[in-house]
Enzyme design. Structure first.
Site, short mmCIF file in Angstrom:
data_model
loop_
_atom_site.label_atom_id
_atom_site.label_comp_id
_atom_site.label_asym_id
_atom_site.label_seq_id
_atom_site.Cartn_x
_atom_site.Cartn_y
_atom_site.Cartn_z
N GLY A 11 0.83 -1.21 0.00
CA GLY A 11 0.00 0.00 0.00
C GLY A 11 0.86 1.25 0.00
O GLY A 11 2.09 1.19 -0.09
N ASN A 33 -2.73 -8.62 -0.10
CA ASN A 33 -3.62 -9.29 -1.08
C ASN A 33 -4.04 -8.34 -2.20
O ASN A 33 -4.92 -8.66 -2.98
CB ASN A 33 -4.87 -9.86 -0.38
CG ASN A 33 -5.78 -8.76 0.14
OD1 ASN A 33 -5.38 -7.60 0.19
ND2 ASN A 33 -6.99 -9.12 0.51
N THR A 36 -6.22 -2.85 -1.98
CA THR A 36 -6.08 -1.45 -2.38
C THR A 36 -4.64 -1.12 -2.78
O THR A 36 -4.38 -0.03 -3.27
CB THR A 36 -6.51 -0.48 -1.25
OG1 THR A 36 -5.80 -0.85 -0.05
CG2 THR A 36 -7.99 -0.58 -0.99
N ASP A 57 -4.28 -13.05 2.15
CA ASP A 57 -5.29 -12.24 2.83
C ASP A 57 -5.12 -12.41 4.34
O ASP A 57 -5.23 -13.52 4.85
CB ASP A 57 -6.68 -12.72 2.38
CG ASP A 57 -7.79 -11.82 2.90
OD1 ASP A 57 -7.61 -11.20 3.97
OD2 ASP A 57 -8.83 -11.74 2.23
N ASN A 99 -5.08 -12.26 13.60
CA ASN A 99 -4.08 -13.15 12.97
C ASN A 99 -2.66 -12.60 13.10
O ASN A 99 -1.71 -13.35 13.35
CB ASN A 99 -4.42 -13.37 11.49
CG ASN A 99 -5.59 -14.33 11.34
OD1 ASN A 99 -5.68 -15.31 12.09
ND2 ASN A 99 -6.50 -14.04 10.43
N TYR A 145 -14.74 1.44 9.75
CA TYR A 145 -13.30 1.73 9.87
C TYR A 145 -12.96 2.18 11.29
O TYR A 145 -12.06 1.63 11.93
CB TYR A 145 -12.93 2.81 8.86
CG TYR A 145 -11.47 3.18 8.82
CD1 TYR A 145 -10.52 2.30 8.30
CD2 TYR A 145 -11.02 4.42 9.27
CE1 TYR A 145 -9.17 2.64 8.24
CE2 TYR A 145 -9.69 4.78 9.21
CZ TYR A 145 -8.77 3.89 8.69
OH TYR A 145 -7.42 4.24 8.64
N LYS A 149 -10.90 -0.13 13.89
CA LYS A 149 -9.59 0.22 14.44
C LYS A 149 -9.64 0.29 15.97
O LYS A 149 -8.66 -0.04 16.64
CB LYS A 149 -9.11 1.56 13.87
CG LYS A 149 -8.68 1.49 12.42
CD LYS A 149 -7.31 0.82 12.26
CE LYS A 149 -6.85 0.86 10.80
NZ LYS A 149 -5.57 0.21 10.58
#
Ligand code: NAD
Ligand code: UDP
Length: 324
Positions: A11, A33, A36, A57, A99, A145, A149
């Site tokens: 990114g 992945n 974006t 992912d 994860n 979002y 977060k």
């Protein structure tokens, strides 16, 4: 030599971070992945023996060889991107952090979370210090979002308290710089591309809402400093440039700096768009001995040059494909 995992490494911020970590002689594993991010961001790193790309992912766990440090960045960040599939955004933020923390626990690695100023929502305290708990709408279009977060921060803290994982939480304020994609949708890239093409500059609302913009190099410096802090310092710490501008001022500066004939036009303000945002960076100054070095005009000039070159390149390629 350290082995460092950067999730979301393809990114905007991740690609700058991978580059810097490699320059400092680390082995970097970029896990992405391409939701974006783009391969073009990291093509210059592919082939470098210190760089490894894992297409995966982060919503699903990944068996990885030992890593010493993890920068956990994977998550769409532009409102346009994260609102496209809000259920997925929330899953990435929560399951992705779960994860990444699992990996940190298995490898006894230090792990840094790229959290956000959005956890303060539409703030009622100004500027925002880390001890402010925020003013977030739990049911609006930005909530996937913001709350994602906030939940990620909670997970980090619980892994720290319960599992003794060595964590660091950084709350990043609006960041810009070369490498942002033309379709990123955030304000600086939108305005510069509009200005360079003499198109209307789309101000949402009346342009009186404020933001504080930091240049990418300042952020990368702070992320590295944060990772190197003593284990007892876990944050959260605000990282941003405290100089605050209205969106209208930003538009006027970009038009002037790019020598554009664009006009300012006004569009509806998105729901829950925060009215003001400015980081209190006292903690970062004290603990990280850090503060931003790059002024807005300087950063905008670099970014205008970057997008101008990109547009010239695109027009050359279009002419070639038309046989001109
Ligand atoms: P970006 O969209 O350019 O980068 C995010 C990267 O994460 C992309 O490469 C994307 O493909 C990857 N990604 C998304 N979902 C994934 C998944 N499920 N598995 C693996 N990879 C996945 O955004 P950015 O501006 O570089 O932001 C990076 C991080 O910093 C994000 O966590 C964001 O919330 C945080 N942040 C950014 C800003 C900013 O101003 N840029 C401000 C606050 C916080
Ligand atoms: N904005 C705007 N025009 C645009 C894009 C954004 O006026 O083309 C405004 C947006 O409404 C917000 C500010 O600029 O008030 C910053 O938006 P951005 O999406 O960059 O980040 P945010 O801080 O809202 O997450």
């Amino acid at each position: 030599m350290k082995r460092i995992l950067v999730t979301g490494g393809a990114g905007f911020i991740g690609s700058h971070l991978c580059e810097r970590l490699i320059r400092e002689g680390n082995r970097v594993i970029c896990l992405d992945n391409f939701l974006t991010g783009r391969k073009e961001y990291i093509t210059h790193l592919i082939g470098n023996k210190l760089f490894e790309l894992v297409e995966h992912d982060i919503m699903y766990s990944y068996p990885m060889d030992h890593v010493d440090e993890i920068y956990h960045l994977a998550c769409p960040a532009s409102p346009v991107h994260y609102q496209r599939d809000p259920i997925k955004t929330m899953k990435i933020s929560v399951l992705g952090s779960y994860n990444a923390l699992g990996m940190a626990k298995r490898h006894d690695a230090k792990i840094l979370l790229a959290s956000t100023s959005e956890i303060y929502g539409d703030p009622l305290v100004h500027p925002q210090p880390e001890h402010y708990w925020g003013n977030v709408n739990t049911i609006g279009p930005r909530s996937c979002y913001d709350e994602g977060k906030r939940c990620a921060e909670t997970l980090f803290m619980d892994y720290y308290r319960q599992e003794k994982v060595r964590i660091k939480i950084v709350r990043i304020f609006n960041t810009y710089g070369p490498g942002m994609l033309p379709d990123d949708g955030r304000v600086i890239s939108n305005f510069i591309l509009q200005a360079l093409q003499n198109q209307d500059i789309t101000i949402y609302g009346d342009g009186s809402q404020t933001r504080s913009f930091q240049y990418i190099d300042d952020l990368i410096e702070a992320l590295l400093k944060m990772m190197r802090t003593d284990e007892s310092f876990i944050g959260p710490v605000n990282i941003g440039n405290p100089r605050e501008f209205t969106i209208k001022e930003l538009a006027e500066r970009i038009v002037a700096l790019s020598d554009s004939s664009s006009k300012l036009v006004y569009k509806p303000l998105p729901v829950d768009d925060p009215k003001q945002r400015q980081p209190d960076i006292t903690l970062a100054r004290e603990i990280l001995d850090w503060e931003p070095a790059i002024r807005l005009d300087e950063g905008l000039t670099k970014m205008i040059r970057f997008f101008r070159e990109q547009l010239q390149q695109e027009s050359i390629e279009a002419n070639i494909s038309l046989g001109l």
